[in-house]
Motif scaffolding. Structure first.
Motif, PDB file in Angstrom:
ATOM      1  N   ILE A 140      -3.604  -3.762   4.922  1.00 27.33           N
ATOM      2  CA  ILE A 140      -4.013  -2.647   4.061  1.00 27.33           C
ATOM      3  C   ILE A 140      -3.204  -1.418   4.456  1.00 27.33           C
ATOM      4  CG2 ILE A 140      -5.886  -1.142   3.330  1.00 27.33           C
ATOM      5  CD1 ILE A 140      -6.311  -3.885   2.306  1.00 27.33           C
ATOM      6  N   GLU A 141      -2.572  -0.791   3.483  1.00 27.28           N
ATOM      7  CA  GLU A 141      -1.861   0.467   3.710  1.00 27.28           C
ATOM      8  C   GLU A 141      -2.669   1.600   3.098  1.00 27.28           C
ATOM      9  OE1 GLU A 141       2.060   0.177   2.173  1.00 27.28           O
ATOM     10  OE2 GLU A 141       2.775  -1.160   3.775  1.00 27.28           O
ATOM     11  N   LEU A 142      -2.834   2.677   3.870  1.00 23.14           N
ATOM     12  CA  LEU A 142      -3.632   3.815   3.424  1.00 23.14           C
ATOM     13  C   LEU A 142      -2.856   5.101   3.682  1.00 23.14           C
ATOM     14  CD1 LEU A 142      -6.386   4.841   2.342  1.00 23.14           C
ATOM     15  CD2 LEU A 142      -7.121   5.045   4.733  1.00 23.14           C
ATOM     16  N   PRO A 143      -2.298   5.738   2.655  1.00 24.09           N
ATOM     17  CA  PRO A 143      -1.659   7.044   2.858  1.00 24.09           C
ATOM     18  C   PRO A 143      -2.707   8.090   3.229  1.00 24.09           C
ATOM     19  CG  PRO A 143      -0.997   6.041   0.769  1.00 24.09           C
ATOM     20  CD  PRO A 143      -2.167   5.254   1.277  1.00 24.09           C
ATOM     21  N   ILE A 176      -6.016  17.437   2.026  1.00 20.89           N
ATOM     22  CA  ILE A 176      -5.441  16.178   2.494  1.00 20.89           C
ATOM     23  C   ILE A 176      -5.927  15.054   1.595  1.00 20.89           C
ATOM     24  CG2 ILE A 176      -5.305  14.562   4.418  1.00 20.89           C
ATOM     25  CD1 ILE A 176      -5.648  16.921   6.306  1.00 20.89           C
ATOM     26  N   ILE A 177      -4.981  14.284   1.072  1.00 25.67           N
ATOM     27  CA  ILE A 177      -5.303  13.165   0.190  1.00 25.67           C
ATOM     28  C   ILE A 177      -5.289  11.887   1.016  1.00 25.67           C
ATOM     29  CG2 ILE A 177      -4.706  11.961  -1.924  1.00 25.67           C
ATOM     30  CD1 ILE A 177      -5.448  14.852  -2.352  1.00 25.67           C
ATOM     31  N   ALA A 178      -6.399  11.180   1.002  1.00 23.81           N
ATOM     32  CA  ALA A 178      -6.491   9.874   1.653  1.00 23.81           C
ATOM     33  C   ALA A 178      -6.587   8.803   0.575  1.00 23.81           C
ATOM     34  CB  ALA A 178      -7.710   9.807   2.574  1.00 23.81           C
ATOM     35  N   GLY A 179      -5.619   7.909   0.565  1.00 25.87           N
ATOM     36  CA  GLY A 179      -5.620   6.861  -0.441  1.00 25.87           C
ATOM     37  C   GLY A 179      -4.501   7.052  -1.441  1.00 25.87           C
ATOM     38  N   PRO A 180      -4.374   6.123  -2.377  1.00 22.27           N
ATOM     39  CA  PRO A 180      -5.254   4.958  -2.561  1.00 22.27           C
ATOM     40  C   PRO A 180      -4.985   3.860  -1.547  1.00 22.27           C
ATOM     41  CG  PRO A 180      -3.460   4.908  -4.130  1.00 22.27           C
ATOM     42  CD  PRO A 180      -3.318   6.195  -3.390  1.00 22.27           C
ATOM     43  N   ALA A 181      -6.026   3.075  -1.257  1.00 18.93           N
ATOM     44  CA  ALA A 181      -5.876   1.928  -0.360  1.00 18.93           C
ATOM     45  C   ALA A 181      -5.194   0.797  -1.119  1.00 18.93           C
ATOM     46  CB  ALA A 181      -7.240   1.484   0.159  1.00 18.93           C
ATOM     47  N   VAL A 182      -4.149   0.243  -0.515  1.00 25.26           N
ATOM     48  CA  VAL A 182      -3.336  -0.780  -1.162  1.00 25.26           C
ATOM     49  C   VAL A 182      -3.227  -1.975  -0.221  1.00 25.26           C
ATOM     50  CG1 VAL A 182      -1.059  -1.350  -2.089  1.00 25.26           C
ATOM     51  CG2 VAL A 182      -2.033   0.922  -2.474  1.00 25.26           C
ATOM     52  N   SER A 183      -3.556  -3.156  -0.733  1.00 26.56           N
ATOM     53  CA  SER A 183      -3.344  -4.372   0.049  1.00 26.56           C
ATOM     54  C   SER A 183      -1.939  -4.880  -0.226  1.00 26.56           C
ATOM     55  CB  SER A 183      -4.376  -5.440  -0.307  1.00 26.56           C
ATOM     56  OG  SER A 183      -4.257  -5.822  -1.668  1.00 26.56           O
ATOM     57  N   VAL A 184      -1.284  -5.370   0.826  1.00 24.70           N
ATOM     58  CA  VAL A 184       0.118  -5.778   0.740  1.00 24.70           C
ATOM     59  C   VAL A 184       0.241  -7.213   1.212  1.00 24.70           C
ATOM     60  CG1 VAL A 184       2.466  -5.321   1.509  1.00 24.70           C
ATOM     61  CG2 VAL A 184       0.893  -3.413   1.119  1.00 24.70           C
ATOM     62  N   ARG A 185       0.890  -8.021   0.394  1.00 25.43           N
ATOM     63  CA  ARG A 185       1.239  -9.386   0.787  1.00 25.43           C
ATOM     64  C   ARG A 185       2.750  -9.503   0.734  1.00 25.43           C
ATOM     65  NH1 ARG A 185      -3.002 -13.199   0.507  1.00 25.43           N
ATOM     66  NH2 ARG A 185      -1.431 -14.840   0.403  1.00 25.43           N
ATOM     67  N   GLY A 186       3.326 -10.174   1.708  1.00 26.03           N
ATOM     68  CA  GLY A 186       4.765 -10.340   1.732  1.00 26.03           C
ATOM     69  C   GLY A 186       5.212 -10.943   3.050  1.00 26.03           C
ATOM     70  N   ARG A 194       4.168  -7.627  -2.493  1.00 25.73           N
ATOM     71  CA  ARG A 194       3.200  -7.618  -3.591  1.00 25.73           C
ATOM     72  C   ARG A 194       2.017  -6.758  -3.174  1.00 25.73           C
ATOM     73  NH1 ARG A 194      -0.534 -12.719  -5.305  1.00 25.73           N
ATOM     74  NH2 ARG A 194      -1.783 -11.665  -6.912  1.00 25.73           N
ATOM     75  N   SER A 195       1.781  -5.700  -3.927  1.00 26.58           N
ATOM     76  CA  SER A 195       0.731  -4.750  -3.561  1.00 26.58           C
ATOM     77  C   SER A 195      -0.313  -4.676  -4.662  1.00 26.58           C
ATOM     78  CB  SER A 195       1.317  -3.360  -3.309  1.00 26.58           C
ATOM     79  OG  SER A 195       1.992  -2.890  -4.457  1.00 26.58           O
ATOM     80  N   VAL A 196      -1.563  -4.466  -4.262  1.00 28.06           N
ATOM     81  CA  VAL A 196      -2.686  -4.327  -5.185  1.00 28.06           C
ATOM     82  C   VAL A 196      -3.465  -3.073  -4.786  1.00 28.06           C
ATOM     83  CG1 VAL A 196      -4.789  -5.358  -6.107  1.00 28.06           C
ATOM     84  CG2 VAL A 196      -2.844  -6.818  -5.519  1.00 28.06           C
ATOM     85  N   ARG A 197      -3.673  -2.200  -5.744  1.00 31.71           N
ATOM     86  CA  ARG A 197      -4.411  -0.959  -5.480  1.00 31.71           C
ATOM     87  C   ARG A 197      -5.909  -1.221  -5.628  1.00 31.71           C
ATOM     88  NH1 ARG A 197      -3.358   4.944  -8.313  1.00 31.71           N
ATOM     89  NH2 ARG A 197      -5.462   5.754  -8.074  1.00 31.71           N
ATOM     90  N   TRP A 198      -6.678  -0.746  -4.632  1.00 29.56           N
ATOM     91  CA  TRP A 198      -8.110  -1.028  -4.610  1.00 29.56           C
ATOM     92  C   TRP A 198      -8.982   0.205  -4.777  1.00 29.56           C
ATOM     93  CZ3 TRP A 198      -9.339  -5.956  -5.068  1.00 29.56           C
ATOM     94  CH2 TRP A 198      -8.452  -6.927  -4.612  1.00 29.56           C
ATOM     95  N   THR A 199      -8.493   1.385  -4.460  1.00 27.05           N
ATOM     96  CA  THR A 199      -9.329   2.588  -4.520  1.00 27.05           C
ATOM     97  C   THR A 199      -8.551   3.731  -5.160  1.00 27.05           C
ATOM     98  OG1 THR A 199      -8.644   3.462  -2.361  1.00 27.05           O
ATOM     99  CG2 THR A 199     -10.504   1.915  -2.389  1.00 27.05           C
ATOM    100  N   ASP A 200      -9.281   4.763  -5.515  1.00 23.15           N
ATOM    101  CA  ASP A 200      -8.682   6.027  -5.949  1.00 23.15           C
ATOM    102  C   ASP A 200      -8.504   6.941  -4.735  1.00 23.15           C
ATOM    103  OD1 ASP A 200      -8.603   5.338  -8.649  1.00 23.15           O
ATOM    104  OD2 ASP A 200     -10.707   5.951  -8.936  1.00 23.15           O
ATOM    105  N   PRO A 201      -7.639   7.945  -4.837  1.00 26.25           N
ATOM    106  CA  PRO A 201      -7.483   8.888  -3.713  1.00 26.25           C
ATOM    107  C   PRO A 201      -8.762   9.689  -3.475  1.00 26.25           C
ATOM    108  CG  PRO A 201      -5.616   9.027  -5.221  1.00 26.25           C
ATOM    109  CD  PRO A 201      -6.649   8.183  -5.898  1.00 26.25           C
TER     110      PRO A 201
END
Length: 432
Positions: A140-143, A176-186, A194-201
């Motif tokens: 999971i990547e979370l900006p 400060i913006i947290a998100g969106p949470a993105v799951s990454v497969r690769g 391959r990324s899938v967005r799961w949440t809003d910021p």
């Protein structure tokens, strides 16, 4: 020169034909170019589900593979052929890592949602397997602000949850913006992604540091029914005088006792009263401040005064070059003050800025302008000419480390604030 030589020559038929052919070819080329562009966009949109999986690293690997194979074919170098096929094999192997679907329910929580600069803020990432089968391990990547947090989610059984805690840097005022949470497969090399967005910021408001002011300090206009002005009107509450009746005057304003005594209809006149209106104006021009810390001091002064004025129930408007701040509640004002950013040459002068930003606001009782140490004193004084004689103008000049003082320059009161802790004392000395 003979008359025959001066006569205009007939246009060449060949030249006319060439021009017509050139125009036709140009039109055809433009039409063909537009058609090719549309076809390219259609092909790109069709292939996007596949090409979108290739990362920048993947495109570089593919380009290197093609170049290596071309060099091997052109020069017969077996080493480049081996390199090209190896790179292509790496791309093919990475395809297996992007297959599979994830059924996650992801949530982001920030606690608290509002902090003062320097206070601690924590975040919580909760991942739940919403599917009916166990999930594969995922990343999971979370900006978070300008940074990027990465979390590894282990294999989860159906309905199981995984929690990750993270700290949010709140050293300076900001949103400060947290998100969106993105799951990454690769793959591990990052060729395919391959990324899938799961949440809003989610927003975290880091408020500026403020000073607590006494109610009497910010109540620069202290009136219950409104401030009395010199304007005479026929309908208000502050009685001024009587005058002779004129056709069209409302009968409710007739003073019957005086009319009976004088034998002439007399009507009341009033002095117009105006409800207290305070306008806070901050210059956010980067060139007006000696440093970033001085700019932050100016924002803290703006927020400190604005919050206390709202608590005093005085009508308030707050404007900067970049945005107008909402003033419904102290929290709303502090939220918007977190968004203030420096600007570059938004207006030619301070007077132009104040005139443009306040022309749609009600006539103010007091105008407070805030600027940095590099803003000339003449610019502060020019604000006075924008408003009428019934408006008091106050200038707050922030200069980090300077001795705080209060002076009077022409019709403008100039306060110098060197530290936020000096603001309560300075505001107590201000009087209309």
């Amino acid at each position: 020169m003979t008359a025959e030589s001066r006569a205009p020559q007939a246009p060449s038929q060949a030249r006319i034909a060439v021009r017509a052919v050139a125009r036709s070819l140009a039109a055809s080329a433009r039409s063909l170019g537009a058609a090719l562009a549309r076809a390219w966009r259609a092909v790109a949109a069709f292939c996007e589900p596949v090409t979108g999986l290739v990362s920048t690293t993947g495109w570089l690997v593919l380009a290197a593979a093609v170049v290596s194979l071309v060099v091997a074919w052109a020069f017969g170098w077996i080493e480049f052929a081996f390199l090209g096929f190896t790179l292509l094999a790496a791309v093919l192997v990475s395809i297996a890592f992007v297959f599979g679907r994830m059924h996650f329910a992801v949530g982001i929580e920030l606690q608290p949602a509002r902090v003062v600069a320097g206070e601690r803020a924590l975040g919580r990432l909760l991942v739940r397997n919403a599917g009916t089968a166990p999930s594969a391990p995922a990343r999971i990547e979370l900006p978070v602000g300008a940074g990027l947090a990465e979390f590894v989610v282990p294999q989860l059984a159906a309905g199981d949850e995984h929690e990750e805690l993270f700290a949010v840097p709140t050293n300076r005022r900001a949103v400060i913006i947290a998100g969106p949470a993105v799951s990454v497969r690769g793959d591990q090399l990052g060729i395919l992604r391959r990324s899938v967005r799961w949440t809003d910021p989610v927003e975290l408001f880091v408020h500026p540091v403020t000073a607590r002011l006494r109610p009497s300090a910010a109540g620069l206009v202290r009136d219950l029914e409104g401030e009395i002005t010199k304007v005479i009107t026929d309908n208000d509450i502050s009685f001024h005088a009587l005058r002779a009746y004129e056709p069209g005057d409302p009968l409710r304003n007739v003073h019957w006792r005086t009319s009976a005594r004088t034998g002439q209809l007399m009507v009341r006149q009033y002095e117009e009263t105006r409800r207290s209106q305070l306008i806070l104006v901050q210059s956010t021009e980067r060139a007006h401040y000696a440093s970033d810390d001085e700019f932050e001091l100016g924002v803290s002064v703006l927020a400190s005064v604005g919050v206390q004025v709202i608590r005093d129930a005085t009508r308030l408007a707050v404007v900067t070059e970049g945005l107008g701040l909402r003033t419904a509640t102290p929290t709303v004002l502090l939220d918007d003050s977190s968004r203030i950013e420096p600007v570059e040459r938004a207006y030619p002068t301070m007077r132009d800025f104040v005139r443009e930003s306040t022309k749609r606001l009600p006539a103010p009782s007091v105008v407070i302008t805030i600027g940095g140490s590099l803003l000339p004193l003449a610019e502060f004084r020019s604000v006075e000419t924008v408003f009428g004689n019934d408006t008091q103008t106050i200038a707050i000049r922030v200069e980090e480390g300077a001795s705080s003082s209060l002076t009077k320059v022409a019709g403008t009161t100039v306060a110098t604030v060197g530290a936020l802790g000096d603001l309560p004392r300075i505001m107590r000395r201000l009087r209309p």
